[in-house]
Scaffold this motif. Structure first.
Motif, PDB file in Angstrom:
ATOM      1  N   LEU A 230       0.749  -1.319  -0.017  1.00  0.00           N
ATOM      2  CA  LEU A 230       0.101  -0.125   0.222  1.00  0.00           C
ATOM      3  C   LEU A 230       0.914   1.133  -0.128  1.00  0.00           C
ATOM      4  O   LEU A 230       0.613   2.403  -0.725  1.00  0.00           O
ATOM      5  CB  LEU A 230      -0.639  -0.056   1.229  1.00  0.00           C
ATOM      6  CG  LEU A 230      -2.193  -0.969   1.200  1.00  0.00           C
ATOM      7  CD1 LEU A 230      -2.719  -0.988   2.485  1.00  0.00           C
ATOM      8  CD2 LEU A 230      -3.008  -0.981   0.015  1.00  0.00           C
ATOM      9  N   PHE A 235      -1.678  -1.598  -5.224  1.00  0.00           N
ATOM     10  CA  PHE A 235      -2.883  -2.182  -4.685  1.00  0.00           C
ATOM     11  C   PHE A 235      -3.194  -3.610  -5.246  1.00  0.00           C
ATOM     12  O   PHE A 235      -3.841  -4.338  -4.339  1.00  0.00           O
ATOM     13  CB  PHE A 235      -4.197  -1.531  -5.068  1.00  0.00           C
ATOM     14  CG  PHE A 235      -4.061  -0.119  -4.803  1.00  0.00           C
ATOM     15  CD1 PHE A 235      -4.114   0.170  -3.363  1.00  0.00           C
ATOM     16  CD2 PHE A 235      -3.820   0.896  -5.794  1.00  0.00           C
ATOM     17  CE1 PHE A 235      -3.908   1.300  -3.038  1.00  0.00           C
ATOM     18  CE2 PHE A 235      -4.058   2.231  -5.410  1.00  0.00           C
ATOM     19  CZ  PHE A 235      -3.668   2.641  -3.935  1.00  0.00           C
ATOM     20  N   LEU A 278      -6.175  -0.127   3.382  1.00  0.00           N
ATOM     21  CA  LEU A 278      -6.369   0.201   1.786  1.00  0.00           C
ATOM     22  C   LEU A 278      -7.532   1.164   1.668  1.00  0.00           C
ATOM     23  O   LEU A 278      -6.915   2.148   0.818  1.00  0.00           O
ATOM     24  CB  LEU A 278      -6.804  -1.000   1.322  1.00  0.00           C
ATOM     25  CG  LEU A 278      -6.902  -0.847  -0.580  1.00  0.00           C
ATOM     26  CD1 LEU A 278      -6.486  -2.530  -0.914  1.00  0.00           C
ATOM     27  CD2 LEU A 278      -8.379  -0.910  -0.785  1.00  0.00           C
ATOM     28  N   SER A 284      -7.003   4.361  -3.894  1.00  0.00           N
ATOM     29  CA  SER A 284      -7.129   2.738  -3.834  1.00  0.00           C
ATOM     30  C   SER A 284      -8.546   2.278  -4.386  1.00  0.00           C
ATOM     31  O   SER A 284      -9.544   3.073  -4.545  1.00  0.00           O
ATOM     32  CB  SER A 284      -7.467   2.340  -2.139  1.00  0.00           C
ATOM     33  OG  SER A 284      -8.603   3.195  -1.688  1.00  0.00           O
TER      34      SER A 284
END
Length: 551
Positions: A230, A235, A278, A284
């Motif tokens: 991250l 991702f 996340l 994200s």
């Protein structure tokens, strides 16, 4: 009671022979006091103690690797993460998220958090899990390093992680640990082949499960790499490791024990922290559909519940069907003697003989329990439909054994039936059962219980607590989906937080699985608060929109 009762249950010759033994062979255990049994460790403690310990593992701070139990008047009350100084009991745990708008993926199932059917390969995941777990032993220098640096490496702010230390550590875990875990996660089946249903006697609860505890350390390594991914903005790599974690949680819970189920839920809780990280990372992807795609339930409590229901008859196989058994008076007496000795091995009570108690100590305790319990057992059998003449003709030991079997069935089946209901109804029924069984003296202490031998009181698991643990995981997943629905709303709207959950129309907003109603959501200026409360579990999301994204 008349003379025939005493002669039937405890003939004078038997009692006299015990009392005439030399003093050094007649050291008494409980109820006259005894030392703690030697070698009393986690793996060989009673199922109650192991279950309680694992509930504490499940509720332990996620910012700390070793779980520490803190017990309140109503059981384990540890939070899931380290609390700020000054937090008062009853205050919610607050997760503060600064989010960016995230549209619905195109196609919707672009991202996943669990292996899909077409991704699985032939084979059993267990050999590869074992290879990965073999590297996570607490004596491994690398694992000691993880333990020693855990708080520094798992910082609240990803940018504060000492990446120069973490990258070399993870590079050393890549081969035998992480690659094996990745392969295990994508195998078609999981078969630990423990054959728990074949266990009988004390080994039923003394079977060691150390490798499953090691699974938590494997999850920490995977989630440490997730955090680094991250930080790097990768991702897909983060999702790949969280996918392995969710499959690990499922596979660890495959053996039919509540211990395994709770370890699996602990790994789920750890992985949910990765999802929160996340969501809090700018840019994200939206995981609404990935969360919806996770198996429901990821951990099925029914196999363990059914296994636990058979625990009394497997622990004491000779008490499985006492009504059909024909034994002499001495044989029945010996059967109860052996059963009480086994209870004393794992039920840590000053009122019962311990594991190191002499035969005399067990006999004296059995005499007291029988004198107290036989009249109740006799009356209950007659009330249950047994002919009074038949009951009076039975040896005392047989009456007690049949009565114990009836109590076991009553307790186990009532609590197991309650666990089949939705959460709220189940908890109401659990509370009603607790009251009813307390009034009927089924769940009292050894010398006050309706039981003559405290088998059910020692072995009955806390189904209520286990179901609460499962409910927490279901509610957290639904809450995370609500947050992702909010991010979708931000993406299709003007970038401002919804005034209420009813304003979100891009996707259905999940209900709270615990209440089966809507989540509590309030907008306070530029902060949205999502609130959810379960027994000993109060959580809030404080959601803010990233200033850069808003501009």
């Amino acid at each position: 009671m008349n003379r025939s009762y005493f002669e039937t249950c405890f003939p004078c010759g038997w009692l006299g022979s015990r009392l005439s033994e030399p003093p050094e062979t007649t050291r008494l255990g409980a109820p006259f006091g005894r030392p703690q049994p030697p070698g009393f460790v986690f793996e060989t403690a009673s199922r109650h103690l192991r279950l309680l310990s694992l509930l504490c593992v499940l509720l332990a701070p996620v910012s700390r690797l070793p779980a520490q139990a803190v017990l309140g008047p109503k059981g384990p009350v540890n939070p899931e993460q380290k609390q700020p100084t000054g937090r008062q009991p009853g205050d919610p745990i607050v997760y503060r998220l600064t989010v960016t708008p995230a549209a619905e993926p195109d196609p919707p199932l672009k991202y996943s958090l669990y292996p899909r059917w077409d991704e699985l390969k032939p084979g059993n995941s267990v050999p590869m899990w074992y290879r990965a777990l073999s590297q996570t032993d607490s004596n491994n220098p690398q694992i000691k390093r993880l333990n020693e640096n855990h708080n520094r490496w798992f910082t609240d702010i990803l940018e504060d992680m000492p990446v120069d230390e973490i990258r070399p550590f993870l590079a050393q875990q890549e081969g035998a640990t992480l690659s094996q875990a990745r392969q295990a996660a994508f195998r078609e089946k999981t078969d630990w082949d423990l054959r728990l249903r074949d266990l009988r006697g004390p080994e039923t609860i003394e079977f060691l499960l150390g490798e499953f505890q090691d699974a938590r350390r494997l999850a920490w390594i995977l989630l440490l790499r997730t955090r680094l991914s991250l930080l790097d903005g990768d991702f897909e790599a983060a999702l790949a490791d969280m996918t392995v974690c969710f499959r690990l949680a499922h596979d660890v819970a495959e053996p039919e024990t509540f211990i395994n189920d709770l370890i699996g839920m602990a790994i789920m809780s750890m992985t949910e922290e990765g999802i929160r990280n996340l969501i809090d990372t700018p840019g994200s992807p939206n995981l609404y559909w990935a969360l919806a795609e996770l198996p429901r339930p990821l951990i099925d409590l029914r196999p363990a519940t059914q296994m636990e229901m058979t625990l009394p008859e497997r622990f004491f196989p000779r008490l499985k069907d006492p009504a059909a058994e024909e034994r002499t008076v001495p044989q029945w007496r010996q059967l109860l003697h052996d059963a009480l000795r086994e209870i004393g091995r794992f039920q840590d009570s000053p009122m019962l003989p311990g594991s190191d108690a002499s035969d005399l100590a067990v006999d004296v305790a059995l005499l007291g329990l029988t004198l107290r319990g036989y009249p109740t057992a006799r009356r209950d059998l007659i009330d249950h439909g047994y002919d009074q003449a038949d009951v009076d003709a039975m040896p005392v030991g047989k009456v007690i054994a049949i009565h114990q079997r009836l109590i076991d069935e009553t307790l186990w089946q009532n609590y197991a039936a309650a666990a089949l209901l939705p959460y709220q109804e189940a908890q109401q029924r659990f509370r009603a059962l607790d009251r009813e069984m307390g009034v009927r003296e089924y769940t009292s202490s050894a010398w006050q219980s309706r039981e003559t031998l405290p088998i059910a009181g020692a072995l009955l698991p806390s189904l209520r607590q286990v179901q609460v643990a499962q409910g927490r995981r279901d509610v957290m997943r639904a809450a995370l989906m609500v947050v992702e629905a909010v991010r979708m709303h931000l993406a299709v709207g003007d970038g401002t937080l919804p005034r209420s959950l009813d304003d979100i129309t891009v996707v259905p907003v999940p209900k709270n699985p615990w209440t089966e109603g809507s989540f509590t959501y309030e907008l306070h200026g530029d902060v949205a608060v999502l609130d959810f409360v379960l027994p000993y579990y109060h959580r809030q999301f404080e959601i803010r929109v990233d200033d850069g994204a808003a501009k």
